[in-house]
Design a protein around this motif. Structure first.
Motif, PDB file in Angstrom:
ATOM      1  N   ALA A 159      10.617  49.468  64.665  1.00 30.00           N
ATOM      2  CA  ALA A 159      11.082  48.137  66.223  1.00 30.00           C
ATOM      3  C   ALA A 159      11.990  47.417  65.322  1.00 30.00           C
ATOM      4  O   ALA A 159      12.297  45.993  65.916  1.00 30.00           O
ATOM      5  N   PHE A 160      13.733  47.617  65.382  1.00 35.01           N
ATOM      6  CA  PHE A 160      14.640  46.961  65.892  1.00 35.01           C
ATOM      7  C   PHE A 160      15.386  46.397  66.634  1.00 35.01           C
ATOM      8  O   PHE A 160      16.499  47.063  67.801  1.00 35.01           O
ATOM      9  N   VAL A 161      14.571  45.519  67.559  1.00 32.85           N
ATOM     10  CA  VAL A 161      15.002  45.229  69.278  1.00 32.85           C
ATOM     11  C   VAL A 161      15.912  44.550  69.297  1.00 32.85           C
ATOM     12  O   VAL A 161      16.238  42.876  69.223  1.00 32.85           O
ATOM     13  N   ARG A 193       1.350  53.791  68.588  1.00 36.27           N
ATOM     14  CA  ARG A 193       0.966  54.147  67.606  1.00 36.27           C
ATOM     15  C   ARG A 193       0.296  52.901  66.731  1.00 36.27           C
ATOM     16  O   ARG A 193      -0.734  53.443  65.378  1.00 36.27           O
ATOM     17  N   PHE A 194       0.616  51.771  67.329  1.00 34.69           N
ATOM     18  CA  PHE A 194       0.023  50.594  66.271  1.00 34.69           C
ATOM     19  C   PHE A 194      -1.394  50.891  66.525  1.00 34.69           C
ATOM     20  O   PHE A 194      -2.619  50.449  65.853  1.00 34.69           O
ATOM     21  N   ALA A 195      -1.781  50.753  68.080  1.00 33.22           N
ATOM     22  CA  ALA A 195      -3.419  51.019  68.013  1.00 33.22           C
ATOM     23  C   ALA A 195      -3.642  51.833  67.580  1.00 33.22           C
ATOM     24  O   ALA A 195      -4.941  51.545  66.871  1.00 33.22           O
ATOM     25  N   ASP A 196      -3.049  52.963  66.824  1.00 34.01           N
ATOM     26  CA  ASP A 196      -3.730  54.521  66.498  1.00 34.01           C
ATOM     27  C   ASP A 196      -3.916  53.925  65.532  1.00 34.01           C
ATOM     28  O   ASP A 196      -4.748  54.221  64.421  1.00 34.01           O
ATOM     29  N   PHE A 237      10.346  53.113  74.796  1.00 32.33           N
ATOM     30  CA  PHE A 237       9.814  52.788  73.453  1.00 32.33           C
ATOM     31  C   PHE A 237       8.785  51.687  72.911  1.00 32.33           C
ATOM     32  O   PHE A 237       8.007  52.520  71.930  1.00 32.33           O
ATOM     33  N   LEU A 238       9.132  50.703  73.488  1.00 27.19           N
ATOM     34  CA  LEU A 238       8.066  49.758  73.065  1.00 27.19           C
ATOM     35  C   LEU A 238       6.446  50.193  73.026  1.00 27.19           C
ATOM     36  O   LEU A 238       5.580  50.448  72.482  1.00 27.19           O
ATOM     37  N   GLN A 239       6.113  51.008  74.612  1.00 23.76           N
ATOM     38  CA  GLN A 239       4.909  51.387  74.278  1.00 23.76           C
ATOM     39  C   GLN A 239       4.480  52.706  73.769  1.00 23.76           C
ATOM     40  O   GLN A 239       3.764  52.552  73.343  1.00 23.76           O
ATOM     41  N   THR A 240       4.907  53.088  73.154  1.00 26.98           N
ATOM     42  CA  THR A 240       5.071  54.686  71.800  1.00 26.98           C
ATOM     43  C   THR A 240       4.977  53.599  70.661  1.00 26.98           C
ATOM     44  O   THR A 240       4.138  53.630  70.128  1.00 26.98           O
ATOM     45  N   LEU A 264       4.396  42.166  74.848  1.00 27.73           N
ATOM     46  CA  LEU A 264       3.604  43.362  73.956  1.00 27.73           C
ATOM     47  C   LEU A 264       2.039  43.565  74.149  1.00 27.73           C
ATOM     48  O   LEU A 264       0.757  44.756  74.663  1.00 27.73           O
ATOM     49  N   LYS A 265       1.387  42.327  75.074  1.00 29.71           N
ATOM     50  CA  LYS A 265      -0.260  42.409  75.441  1.00 29.71           C
ATOM     51  C   LYS A 265      -0.226  43.673  76.366  1.00 29.71           C
ATOM     52  O   LYS A 265      -1.102  44.076  76.838  1.00 29.71           O
ATOM     53  N   GLY A 266       0.638  43.189  77.386  1.00 25.35           N
ATOM     54  CA  GLY A 266       0.116  44.096  79.006  1.00 25.35           C
ATOM     55  C   GLY A 266       1.080  45.470  77.891  1.00 25.35           C
ATOM     56  O   GLY A 266      -0.134  46.109  78.490  1.00 25.35           O
ATOM     57  N   LEU A 267       1.147  45.816  77.260  1.00 21.40           N
ATOM     58  CA  LEU A 267       1.315  47.630  76.986  1.00 21.40           C
ATOM     59  C   LEU A 267       0.171  48.117  75.844  1.00 21.40           C
ATOM     60  O   LEU A 267       0.080  49.304  75.702  1.00 21.40           O
TER      61      LEU A 267
END
Length: 187
Positions: A143-145, A172-175, A165-168, A25-28
């Protein structure tokens, strides 16, 4: 402005899918986001008798949460709920009553498992706990991965099939974090 994000992984397993997901997730994340992996494996079991004199590890945990502008919880699902180590960390940082480090911190909840429903039930339990602790939590996308071979690239990044999907989710989390930070700054 930069944003410090405390990342709490509810798994102690060395080769945990959730630890790998947290790293990926850090990379996204946007460039202005700095991730701090929060250590929870060395916390004593929560005991209210210790509230007046918390262990150094508990002070460290509360400080890391207090200094963050947001939190990401990355949890596996154990017996249809969250792992005990995660609940222990949540309890420590929420006590004593009225001195919760979690209150008001915008959070994202995500998790990975090999099962078809991912970590849906663990996430629901975690969301109930966070609601009580006054932690605003990103509602959508959920996000149920599910872990499958090839989910991660050799370098640990997210494979092509799941990247969008994870980038989306991360966008959204960043916003969500920025919105809360702006609201706090103008209050």
């Amino acid at each position: 402005m930069s944003y410090r994000i405390a990342v709490v992984v509810g798994s102690l397993r060395r080769d945990s899918y959730n630890k790998r997901l947290a790293q990926a997730l850090k990379g996204l994340a946007p460039d202005e986001f700095e991730f701090e992996m929060v250590r929870i494996d060395d916390l004593p079991l929560y005991n209210q008798d210790d509230d007046a004199h918390p262990a150094p590890q508990v002070k460290r945990l509360k400080g890391e949460i207090a200094n963050a502008q947001g939190v990401i919880f990355v949890t596996p699902e154990y017996n249809r709920s969250i792992p005990g180590v995660l609940k222990n960390a949540i309890d420590h940082a929420s006590r004593p009553y009225g001195q919760s480090a979690w209150a008001g911190k915008p959070a994202g909840v995500i998790g990975m498992s090999g099962g078809a429903i991912g970590t849906a039930l663990a996430q629901q339990h975690l969301r109930n706990i966070l609601a009580y602790l006054d932690v605003p939590t990103l509602g959508q996308p959920e996000a149920f991965v599910q872990y499958k071979e090839g989910f991660f690239n050799a370098d640990g990044s997210v494979g092509e099939a799941s990247r969008k999907f994870l980038q989306t989710w991360m966008d959204r989390f960043a916003d969500f974090v920025k919105h809360h930070a702006d609201a706090v700054a103008t209050a």
